[in-house]
Design a protein around this motif. Structure first.
Motif, short mmCIF file in Angstrom:
data_model
loop_
_atom_site.label_atom_id
_atom_site.label_comp_id
_atom_site.label_asym_id
_atom_site.label_seq_id
_atom_site.Cartn_x
_atom_site.Cartn_y
_atom_site.Cartn_z
N LEU A 40 -14.62 5.41 -23.81
CA LEU A 40 -14.54 6.15 -25.07
C LEU A 40 -15.16 7.54 -24.94
CD1 LEU A 40 -15.44 3.32 -27.63
CD2 LEU A 40 -13.18 4.30 -27.16
N VAL A 41 -16.33 7.62 -24.29
CA VAL A 41 -17.01 8.91 -24.14
C VAL A 41 -16.22 9.83 -23.21
CG1 VAL A 41 -19.09 10.06 -23.29
CG2 VAL A 41 -19.28 7.94 -24.61
N ASP A 42 -15.77 9.30 -22.08
CA ASP A 42 -15.01 10.11 -21.12
C ASP A 42 -13.70 10.58 -21.73
OD1 ASP A 42 -16.99 9.75 -19.29
OD2 ASP A 42 -15.83 8.54 -17.89
N PHE A 43 -13.03 9.68 -22.45
CA PHE A 43 -11.74 10.03 -23.05
C PHE A 43 -11.92 11.13 -24.09
CE2 PHE A 43 -8.34 9.37 -26.20
CZ PHE A 43 -7.23 9.48 -25.37
N PHE A 44 -12.96 11.02 -24.91
CA PHE A 44 -13.19 12.03 -25.95
C PHE A 44 -13.53 13.39 -25.34
CE2 PHE A 44 -16.23 14.37 -28.60
CZ PHE A 44 -15.46 14.57 -29.74
N GLU B 227 -13.51 16.44 -13.12
CA GLU B 227 -13.12 16.00 -11.79
C GLU B 227 -13.13 14.48 -11.61
OE1 GLU B 227 -17.53 16.92 -11.76
OE2 GLU B 227 -15.69 17.83 -12.53
N LEU B 228 -13.96 13.79 -12.41
CA LEU B 228 -14.02 12.33 -12.31
C LEU B 228 -12.93 11.64 -13.11
CD1 LEU B 228 -17.90 11.74 -12.54
CD2 LEU B 228 -16.47 11.99 -10.51
N GLY B 229 -12.15 12.43 -13.84
CA GLY B 229 -11.09 11.88 -14.66
C GLY B 229 -9.98 11.22 -13.85
N VAL B 230 -9.89 11.56 -12.56
CA VAL B 230 -8.86 10.97 -11.71
C VAL B 230 -9.05 9.47 -11.57
CG1 VAL B 230 -10.18 11.32 -9.57
CG2 VAL B 230 -7.68 11.24 -9.48
N ASN B 231 -10.28 9.00 -11.80
CA ASN B 231 -10.55 7.56 -11.70
C ASN B 231 -10.60 6.87 -13.06
OD1 ASN B 231 -10.89 7.63 -8.84
ND2 ASN B 231 -12.94 8.46 -9.13
N LEU B 232 -10.20 7.56 -14.10
CA LEU B 232 -10.18 6.98 -15.44
C LEU B 232 -8.82 6.34 -15.66
CD1 LEU B 232 -12.40 7.00 -17.69
CD2 LEU B 232 -11.04 8.75 -18.83
N THR C 297 -8.41 1.22 -11.99
CA THR C 297 -9.83 1.32 -11.66
C THR C 297 -10.68 0.52 -12.64
OG1 THR C 297 -9.42 3.56 -10.84
CG2 THR C 297 -11.70 2.94 -11.18
N PHE C 298 -10.28 0.53 -13.92
CA PHE C 298 -11.00 -0.23 -14.94
C PHE C 298 -11.07 -1.71 -14.56
CE2 PHE C 298 -11.23 -2.86 -18.72
CZ PHE C 298 -12.23 -2.26 -19.48
N PHE C 299 -9.94 -2.29 -14.20
CA PHE C 299 -9.90 -3.72 -13.90
C PHE C 299 -10.57 -4.03 -12.56
CE2 PHE C 299 -6.48 -3.65 -17.10
CZ PHE C 299 -6.97 -4.65 -17.93
#
Length: 349
Positions: free
Chosen positions: A105-109, A118-123, A127-129
Motif C-alpha cells: 500500500l505504501v509503495d503503491f501510493f 528503482e525498487l518498483g521493478v520488484n513490486l 515477487t509478492f507470492f
C-alpha cells in the motif's frame, strides 16, 4: 535428557531488551545509510554495517529461544512436530502477511509521487507470492530486510525435521531435505555467508545453558568475548565474519548466564515495558526500511531526517503490531485447538 529449567524473570527481560535494542540498531544503521550517505563510504570501508551485525545477534537469539522453547514444550507439554510448526507458522505469518500488505500500500501510493522508484521493478504479484512463501528471491518492493527471514525460515523447517524425526519420520525427512537444501545450498551462498552456524550456535547454547550457569565470572567472559568480537569486526569490516559472529554470540550467551543467575529482579514495570517494546520488534524489522526509504525520497536528510524516520518507523510498527503480531499466541492456540478437535473426531470414527 537435556535439563531445561525456566529462565529467571531477569533473564527474560534481558532477552526482551536485547531483541528491542537489536531492532533499533537495524533501524539506525539503515538510517545512517539513507540520511547521511554512509553506504559505500564509511560503511563498509571503515566499519561493518551495524545493521548486519545486529542481524547476527538476532540469529543467535532466535536459535537460543526457539530451541529452548521446543525443549520446554517437549518436556512439559508433550509437544510434537504439529505444535512446533503451528507455533512457527503463527509467529511468522501473523506478522509477515500484514507487513507485506503495508509495504504494498505504501509503495503503491508513493510510487505515483516520484519518477525514480528503482525498487518498483520488484513490486509484482510474482515477487509478492515468492516473499509470502519465503522462497529465496528478490524482496517485494521496499521490504528489503525480508531476506534474513527467508534465510531463517528454512532453518526453522530443518530444525523441526531433525528434532521431531521420531514423531513422524516421513514428514520430518521431507522437512530436512527441503530445509537443508535452502539453508546450505541456496542461502549459505549469499553475501551473509553461514548465518546458519550462528543460529545453530544459539541452539547448542540453549542446551548447555544450565551447565554453564554455574560460572561465577560469566559477566567478565561476556565482556571479553564482545570486546574481541568488536576488534575483529573493525579489523575486517565484515559484519558476517564467522569468528566475530561466534564471539559476539558467546558474549550474548554469557551475559544471559549472568542475568539468569542474578536473583535481583528488574521490577515488574521495567519487565513489562521491555516485553511491550520487544513485542513489535519483528514488525519494526520488516516495515522500517519502507518508512526510511520514502522519507528519504520525499527529501528527508541529515540528523532531523534520521530522527523523524526513527520515531515514525517505531510508531507505525507499534500500531501495526498491536493488531497483528501481538496476537500470534492466540492464533497458535486456536489453530492447535482446531487440529485437536479434528484429531478427536477422526479417532471417534
Amino acid at each position: 535428557m537435556v535439563v531445561v529449567n525456566p529462565l529467571s524473570s531477569r533473564c527474560i527481560t534481558y532477552f526482551d531488551c536485547l531483541r528491542f535494542l537489536l531492532a533499533q540498531v537495524v533501524v539506525v544503521g539503515h538510517g545512517f545509510g539513507f540520511f547521511f550517505g554512509y553506504w559505500g563510504g564509511f560503511f563498509p570501508s571503515k566499519a561493518p554495517y551495524i545493521q548486519s551485525v545486529a542481524v547476527v545477534g538476532f540469529f543467535f537469539v532466535s536459535g537460543f529461544l526457539i530451541c529452548r522453547s521446543a525443549m520446554t514444550n517437549i518436556r512439559y507439554k508433550g509437544g510434537d512436530y504439529v505444535r512446533y510448526y503451528v507455533d512457527r507458522l503463527s509467529r511468522v505469518y501473523t506478522t509477515l502477511i500484514p507487513c507485506l500488505i503495508f509495504v504494498f500500500l505504501v509503495d503503491f501510493f508513493f510510487s505515483f509521487q516520484v519518477s525514480d522508484f528503482e525498487l518498483g521493478v520488484n513490486l509484482t504479484f510474482s515477487t509478492f507470492f515468492k516473499n509470502l512463501l519465503l522462497t529465496p528471491s528478490m524482496p517485494f518492493g521496499t521490504m528489503r530486510p525480508i531476506w534474513s527471514l527467508m534465510f531463517e525460515w528454512w532453518i526453522y523447517i530443518l530444525f523441526g525435521g531433525v528434532v521431531f524425526f521420531r514423531k513422524n519420520w516421513i514428514f520430518s525427512a521431507i522437512c530436512i531435505g527441503v530445509g537443508g537444501y535452502y539453508t546450505f545450498k541456496v542461502n549459505a551462498k549469499g553475501e551473509a555467508g553461514h548465518l546458519e552456524v550462528i543460529w545453530m550456535a544459539g541452539a547448542v547454547a540453549s542446551m548447555v545453558f544450565e551447565r554453564i550457569g554455574k560460572y561465577a565470572y560469566s559477566r567478565y567472559i561476556a565482556w571479553a568475548s564482545l570486546s574481541f568480537a568488536m576488534i575483529i569486526y573493525l579489523l575486517t569490516c565484515d559484519a558476517y565474519n564467522i569468528f566475530a559472529g561466534l564471539l559476539f554470540s558467546s558474549g550474548l550467551l554469557f551475559m544471559a548466564v549472568h542475568f539468569n543467575g542474578n536473583e535481583v529482579s528488574f521490577g515488574s514495570r521495567i519487565s513489562w515495558c521491555f516485553n511491550k517494546l520487544a513485542g513489535y520488534s519483528f514488525t519494526l524489522f520488516l516495515t522500517h526500511y519502507t518508512v526510511l526509504y520514502w522519507l528519504h525520497k520525499m527529501g528527508g536528510a541529515g540528523a532531523f531526517g534520521l530522527f523523524l524516520a526513527f520515531v515514525l518507523a517505531n510508531i507505525i510498527a507499534f500500531v501495526v503490531a498491536s493488531v497483528t503480531e501481538d496476537y500470534h499466541k492466540r492464533v497458535s492456540a486456536k489453530a492447535l485447538n482446531f487440529i485437536a478437535n479434528i484429531r478427536a473426531k477422526t479417532l471417534a470414527r
